[in-house]
Design a protein around this motif. Structure first.
Motif, PDB file in Angstrom:
ATOM      1  N   UNK A 431       0.835  -1.194   0.000  1.00 14.90           N
ATOM      2  CA  UNK A 431       0.000   0.000   0.000  1.00 14.90           C
ATOM      3  C   UNK A 431       0.875   1.252   0.000  1.00 14.90           C
ATOM      4  N   UNK A 432       0.562   2.155  -0.912  1.00 18.23           N
ATOM      5  CA  UNK A 432       1.359   3.370  -1.031  1.00 18.23           C
ATOM      6  C   UNK A 432       0.988   4.444  -0.037  1.00 18.23           C
ATOM      7  N   UNK A 433      -0.233   4.401   0.506  1.00 21.52           N
ATOM      8  CA  UNK A 433      -0.674   5.406   1.452  1.00 21.52           C
ATOM      9  C   UNK A 433      -1.414   4.733   2.585  1.00 21.52           C
ATOM     10  N   UNK A 434      -1.552   5.441   3.698  1.00 20.60           N
ATOM     11  CA  UNK A 434      -2.310   4.915   4.825  1.00 20.60           C
ATOM     12  C   UNK A 434      -3.797   4.925   4.470  1.00 20.60           C
ATOM     13  N   UNK A 435      -4.500   3.864   4.796  1.00 18.53           N
ATOM     14  CA  UNK A 435      -5.909   3.747   4.470  1.00 18.53           C
ATOM     15  C   UNK A 435      -6.723   3.462   5.718  1.00 18.53           C
ATOM     16  N   UNK A 436      -7.960   3.898   5.704  1.00 28.23           N
ATOM     17  CA  UNK A 436      -8.804   3.753   6.876  1.00 28.23           C
ATOM     18  C   UNK A 436      -9.321   2.330   7.044  1.00 28.23           C
ATOM     19  N   UNK A 437      -9.196   1.509   6.016  1.00 32.95           N
ATOM     20  CA  UNK A 437      -9.774   0.173   6.073  1.00 32.95           C
ATOM     21  C   UNK A 437      -9.256  -0.631   7.242  1.00 32.95           C
ATOM     22  N   UNK A 441      -9.834  -4.319  12.040  1.00 32.51           N
ATOM     23  CA  UNK A 441      -8.988  -5.482  11.757  1.00 32.51           C
ATOM     24  C   UNK A 441      -9.742  -6.637  11.111  1.00 32.51           C
ATOM     25  N   UNK A 442     -11.034  -6.737  11.324  1.00 33.53           N
ATOM     26  CA  UNK A 442     -11.799  -7.865  10.794  1.00 33.53           C
ATOM     27  C   UNK A 442     -11.783  -7.910   9.268  1.00 33.53           C
ATOM     28  N   UNK A 443     -11.636  -6.751   8.623  1.00 31.13           N
ATOM     29  CA  UNK A 443     -11.639  -6.714   7.161  1.00 31.13           C
ATOM     30  C   UNK A 443     -10.421  -7.466   6.608  1.00 31.13           C
ATOM     31  N   UNK A 444      -9.252  -7.137   7.185  1.00 33.83           N
ATOM     32  CA  UNK A 444      -8.054  -7.852   6.726  1.00 33.83           C
ATOM     33  C   UNK A 444      -8.107  -9.324   7.099  1.00 33.83           C
ATOM     34  N   UNK A 445      -8.579  -9.624   8.280  1.00 35.26           N
ATOM     35  CA  UNK A 445      -8.696 -11.015   8.724  1.00 35.26           C
ATOM     36  C   UNK A 445      -9.599 -11.810   7.793  1.00 35.26           C
ATOM     37  N   UNK A 464       0.469   0.978   8.807  1.00 38.30           N
ATOM     38  CA  UNK A 464       0.583   0.755  10.252  1.00 38.30           C
ATOM     39  C   UNK A 464      -0.209  -0.485  10.609  1.00 38.30           C
ATOM     40  N   UNK A 465       0.394  -1.335  11.412  1.00 37.65           N
ATOM     41  CA  UNK A 465      -0.291  -2.570  11.809  1.00 37.65           C
ATOM     42  C   UNK A 465      -1.255  -2.285  12.947  1.00 37.65           C
ATOM     43  N   UNK A 466      -2.398  -2.992  12.932  1.00 43.31           N
ATOM     44  CA  UNK A 466      -3.409  -2.810  13.966  1.00 43.31           C
ATOM     45  C   UNK A 466      -3.688  -4.162  14.602  1.00 43.31           C
TER      46      UNK A 466
END
Length: 466
Positions: A431-437, A441-445, A464-466
């Motif tokens: 990812x080139x920029x920080x994103x609100x997604x 965390x459930x979205x990435x999971x 940034x890791x969440x």
């Protein structure tokens, strides 16, 4: 256990892992046994560190010629480094004594002259070369060419920062190596050379906008070379008019980094290659005093047509831009690559998101001032991108992503039925920029688990890791 009781092969493997030259020097001074093992590693290659290092390295090889066979790589510049004066300014005059091979015995001086064969380069040329090596002359190229000559049977890799045209003594060595290799590669000069890395020196070569064809051509004509990378290659007319498949018969690995070539030049150059296994292209839209050169991925793929049957790894990226949107791009720019489907052996693909999918559409949620623009790839874009992937693909790396990339993942991993790439094992998103997604965390999971169900490892970097 005493260190010297270990087998020499094991000691050599241990010392190969030592990067610091001072550590190897200290080991070599311990005893004769360790010196015999450490010394070849100390001279396995040359890396330019300061204005006098090349002269010292050449003097060491002249003093102990048996070390020449251990020299495998050379990493330096075709121009002498500038020297900082006490005032903080830089000297524009080369310090001639810094690279002079001085304090030589009569035997060493004689060895230097004898190592320059009159029958190969001519007596007059060799006499001038010898004087430049041993007397007070501006001799950076003389020492550089001398090192290439005496190490021509052992070198396997050359990395050069280039400013201006090819220096005459280095060019003389390359031309002789080309002649010998076109007769027979076995036993020829530079017969063991496999890798060449050429980079334009933007500091020393400010009058030149990039690598010139006159410097590039000799390395392509060496039959022993199989891998070449070029950083900041300039749109030289000779490159497109004189370059042909006779220059690239053995090249299997090619990288064009920070390229200033327009689409037609890229296409014409790549069509000369017919056996590439690896290709990397990084486009640079803007150069100093240059007009904008558009990146056209389709032109790159068309140029690779003759290597479709053998290309295994492909990297396509744009150096400058982070993201591309329909409402900000000029007409005709940033069209996606048409298809990778014809690359029958392409197992690893690394591309910018827009190269794969094309520009993003922008949807406005609320007022523009609220800063809540939503970037999306259309369903048609996602389906076309998925369909363009080769069936044999095993690794996919997508760079400069935004949250819109998840629409593509949905098409790549449909809920019902198998995916289009049955051999796909890993997907990495950059990812080139920080994103609100990723605030949720459930979205990435969710996507990570969905990929694992299909035997695919999904990873990410750049956030940034969440």
């Amino acid at each position: 256990m005493i260190l010297t009781t270990l087998p020499n092969e094991l000691l050599s493997k241990i010392l190969e892992m030592v990067d610091a030259s001072c550590t190897l020097t200290n080991v070599s001074l311990t005893c004769k046994h360790l010196n015999d093992i450490a010394e070849p590693l100390m001279y396995r290659g040359y890396t330019q560190r300061n204005k006098s290092s090349v002269g010292r390295f050449a003097k060491a090889l002249v003093s102990r010629p048996h070390l020449i066979e251990y020299v495998k790589f050379f990493d330096g510049s075709t121009s002498q480094p500038s020297v900082k004066l006490r005032s903080g300014t830089k000297s524009v005059v080369n310090l001639q004594a810094a690279n002079r091979i001085d304090d030589l015995t009569n035997e060493q001086s004689k060895w230097i002259r004898q190592s320059l064969p009159d029958a190969v380069y001519g007596t007059e040329f060799c006499d001038v070369w010898y004087r430049k090596l041993t007397e007070w002359f501006d001799n950076w190229d003389a020492v550089l060419g001398f090192l290439f000559h005496i190490c021509s049977r052992s070198l396997t890799s050359i990395s050069l920062q280039i400013a201006g045209p090819m220096p005459p003594y280095s060019l003389a060595v390359l031309e002789q190596a080309i002649k010998e290799q076109h007769i027979s590669v076995d036993g020829a000069m530079l017969a063991n050379l496999r890798e060449v890395h050429l980079k334009h020196d933007s500091e020393a070569g400010k009058l030149h906008r990039g690598l010139k064809a006159s410097f590039v051509f000799p390395f392509f004509r060496l039959k022993s070379v199989v891998a070449i990378s070029m950083t900041r290659i300039h749109n030289d007319t000779a490159l497109t008019s004189e370059f042909s498949d006779q220059h690239v018969s053995a090249i299997k690995y090619l990288a064009l980094i920070d390229s200033r070539l327009p689409r037609t030049s890229v296409q014409n150059v790549l069509r000369c290659f017919n056996s590439l296994q690896f290709f990397q292209y990084q486009h640079a839209r803007l150069g100093e005093m240059e007009s904008v050169t558009q990146f056209c991925p389709t032109a790159v793929l068309n140029g690779l047509d003759r290597s479709k049957h053998c290309l295994e790894q492909l990297i396509l990226s744009d150096k400058g831009q982070l993201n591309y949107m329909h409402d900000t791009r000029p007409d005709g720019e940033y069209e996606p690559a048409e298809s990778f489907e014809g690359f029958r052996r392409l197992r690893s693909l690394s591309v910018d998101a827009y190269v794969l999918l094309g520009p993003e559409e922008v949807e406005f949620i609320g007022e523009r001032a609220a800063g809540q623009d939503r970037f999306q790839h259309s369903p048609e874009q996602c389906l076309e991108a998925v369909a363009s992937l080769p069936l044999v693909l095993e690794e996919l790396r997508i760079m400069k992503c935004r949250t819109s990339i998840f629409s593509f993942l949905g098409a790549l991993m449909p809920k019902n039925g198998p995916g289009p790439c049955p051999k796909l094992k890993s997907i990495h998103l950059v990812f080139g920029i920080k994103t609100q997604t990723f605030v949720v965390p459930n979205i990435w999971t969710y996507w990570k688990e969905k990929a694992l169900e299909r035997g695919i490892v999904l990873t990410r970097t750049g956030l940034d890791r969440h």
